[in-house]
Design an enzyme around this catalytic site. Structure first.
Site, PDB file in Angstrom:
ATOM      1  N   HIS A 196       0.847  -1.205   0.000  1.00 16.76           N
ATOM      2  CA  HIS A 196       0.000   0.000   0.000  1.00 16.76           C
ATOM      3  C   HIS A 196       0.884   1.257   0.000  1.00 16.76           C
ATOM      4  O   HIS A 196       0.626   2.217  -0.742  1.00 16.76           O
ATOM      5  CB  HIS A 196      -0.872   0.058   1.269  1.00 16.76           C
ATOM      6  CG  HIS A 196      -1.903  -1.024   1.374  1.00 16.76           C
ATOM      7  ND1 HIS A 196      -2.069  -1.779   2.513  1.00 16.76           N
ATOM      8  CD2 HIS A 196      -2.840  -1.459   0.495  1.00 16.76           C
ATOM      9  CE1 HIS A 196      -3.063  -2.640   2.333  1.00 16.76           C
ATOM     10  NE2 HIS A 196      -3.538  -2.477   1.118  1.00 16.76           N
ATOM     11  N   LYS A 243     -17.869  -6.620   5.743  1.00 16.79           N
ATOM     12  CA  LYS A 243     -16.618  -7.295   6.127  1.00 16.79           C
ATOM     13  C   LYS A 243     -16.410  -7.146   7.620  1.00 16.79           C
ATOM     14  O   LYS A 243     -16.674  -6.097   8.183  1.00 16.79           O
ATOM     15  CB  LYS A 243     -15.429  -6.648   5.399  1.00 16.79           C
ATOM     16  CG  LYS A 243     -15.033  -7.306   4.094  1.00 16.79           C
ATOM     17  CD  LYS A 243     -13.680  -6.774   3.670  1.00 16.79           C
ATOM     18  CE  LYS A 243     -13.290  -7.208   2.273  1.00 16.79           C
ATOM     19  NZ  LYS A 243     -12.073  -6.525   1.815  1.00 16.79           N
ATOM     20  N   ARG A 249      -1.582  -5.763  -8.569  1.00 12.06           N
ATOM     21  CA  ARG A 249      -0.469  -6.678  -8.306  1.00 12.06           C
ATOM     22  C   ARG A 249      -0.261  -7.644  -9.457  1.00 12.06           C
ATOM     23  O   ARG A 249       0.851  -8.011  -9.802  1.00 12.06           O
ATOM     24  CB  ARG A 249      -0.724  -7.478  -7.025  1.00 12.06           C
ATOM     25  CG  ARG A 249      -0.630  -6.662  -5.770  1.00 12.06           C
ATOM     26  CD  ARG A 249      -1.239  -7.379  -4.617  1.00 12.06           C
ATOM     27  NE  ARG A 249      -2.662  -7.605  -4.854  1.00 12.06           N
ATOM     28  CZ  ARG A 249      -3.524  -8.015  -3.930  1.00 12.06           C
ATOM     29  NH1 ARG A 249      -3.095  -8.277  -2.718  1.00 12.06           N
ATOM     30  NH2 ARG A 249      -4.789  -8.173  -4.217  1.00 12.06           N
ATOM     31  N   SER A 267      -3.103  -7.961   2.611  1.00  4.36           N
ATOM     32  CA  SER A 267      -3.352  -7.861   4.055  1.00  4.36           C
ATOM     33  C   SER A 267      -3.796  -9.208   4.606  1.00  4.36           C
ATOM     34  O   SER A 267      -3.441  -9.585   5.726  1.00  4.36           O
ATOM     35  CB  SER A 267      -4.427  -6.801   4.332  1.00  4.36           C
ATOM     36  OG  SER A 267      -3.958  -5.535   3.966  1.00  4.36           O
TER      37      SER A 267
HETATM   38  O1  PNS Z   1      -8.783  -2.907   0.146  1.00  7.95           O
HETATM   39  P1  PNS Z   1     -10.060  -3.377  -0.502  1.00  7.95           P
HETATM   40  O2  PNS Z   1     -10.955  -4.096   0.492  1.00  7.95           O
HETATM   41  O3  PNS Z   1      -9.792  -4.194  -1.739  1.00  7.95           O
HETATM   42  O4  PNS Z   1     -10.845  -2.039  -0.976  1.00  7.95           O
HETATM   43  C1  PNS Z   1     -12.112  -2.130  -1.569  1.00  7.95           C
HETATM   44  C2  PNS Z   1     -12.740  -0.742  -1.796  1.00  7.95           C
HETATM   45  C3  PNS Z   1     -12.732   0.084  -0.524  1.00  7.95           C
HETATM   46  C4  PNS Z   1     -11.954  -0.001  -2.835  1.00  7.95           C
HETATM   47  C5  PNS Z   1     -14.189  -1.000  -2.285  1.00  7.95           C
HETATM   48  O5  PNS Z   1     -14.808  -1.896  -1.404  1.00  7.95           O
HETATM   49  C6  PNS Z   1     -15.042   0.253  -2.394  1.00  7.95           C
HETATM   50  O6  PNS Z   1     -14.851   1.063  -3.265  1.00  7.95           O
HETATM   51  N1  PNS Z   1     -16.000   0.416  -1.454  1.00  7.95           N
HETATM   52  C7  PNS Z   1     -16.933   1.532  -1.438  1.00  7.95           C
HETATM   53  C8  PNS Z   1     -18.329   1.112  -1.886  1.00  7.95           C
HETATM   54  C9  PNS Z   1     -18.638   1.528  -3.320  1.00  7.95           C
HETATM   55  O7  PNS Z   1     -18.492   2.660  -3.709  1.00  7.95           O
HETATM   56  N2  PNS Z   1     -19.090   0.541  -4.146  1.00  7.95           N
HETATM   57  C10 PNS Z   1     -19.462   0.782  -5.520  1.00  7.95           C
HETATM   58  C11 PNS Z   1     -18.292   0.776  -6.475  1.00  7.95           C
HETATM   59  S1  PNS Z   1     -17.746  -0.835  -6.893  1.00  7.95           S
END
Ligand code: PNS
Length: 160
Positions: A17, A41, A90, A128
């Site tokens: 990150h 989650k 990645r 993570s």
């Molecule tokens: O580190 P992660 O868990 O892969 O991050 C995921 C994240 C935070 C980028 C994703 O869950 C997110 O954008 N959440 C916000 C909800 C949202 O806007 N959803 C609609 C778009 S897909």
């Protein structure tokens, strides 16, 4: 001002990150690293703990600030005045899901674009969840997470 949002669960923050945040901070005037509160989650660390570890890891980057959010990412981006969402890739396996998210976010707000940054090859295997598993099973993650994070993991997972 060109401002980008770097969202994630950061449960916990890894050096992968930080690689993306540091490189984003060289491209944009400001990067807002944003910890998501995802009701679907069950995280290991609370949102406050995740934001605190992330902020301490970014302390030497003057144009990075740490926020948290719940709800839609594009709404948070608008609130923060960010025109770009940064995502680290990645491997090809990350691409499919990230591509769908980028399209969904662009459907929701066509004024916000997603920028993919390929992660440093040194961290291409890092996640993570793998970090949590290695510590849970007694392995070392030294060099893969910022200072202090391994201790926090050992305390939470192993009660040390
Ligand atoms: O580190 P992660 O868990 O892969 O991050 C995921 C994240 C935070 C980028 C994703 O869950 C997110 O954008 N959440 C916000 C909800 C949202 O806007 N959803 C609609 C778009 S897909």
């Amino acid at each position: 001002m060109a401002r980008a949002l770097y969202p994630g669960s950061f449960d916990p923050v890894t050096n992968g990150h930080l690689d993306i945040i540091g490189r984003g901070a060289r491209i944009f005037d400001e990067v807002v690293a944003s910890v998501v509160r995802n009701p679907q989650k069950e995280p290991l660390f609370s949102i406050e703990e995740r934001a605190e570890m992330l902020a301490s890891a970014c302390a030497d980057l003057p144009n990075v600030r740490v926020e948290s959010f719940s709800g839609l990412l594009v709404e948070h981006a608008r609130r923060m005045g960010a025109q770009v969402i940064i995502k680290g890739l990645r491997a090809v396996s990350d691409f499919e899901n990230e591509f769908l998210q980028a399209h969904t976010n662009r459907f929701l707000d066509s004024g916000i674009d997603t920028l993919f940054i390929p992660t440093d090859v040194a961290y291409a295997f890092l996640s993570s969840s793998a970090i949590r598993e290695v510590v849970q099973l007694g392995g070392s993650v030294t060099g893969l997470v910022p200072p202090g994070v391994e201790e926090r993991l050992r305390a939470r997972l192993l009660g040390e």
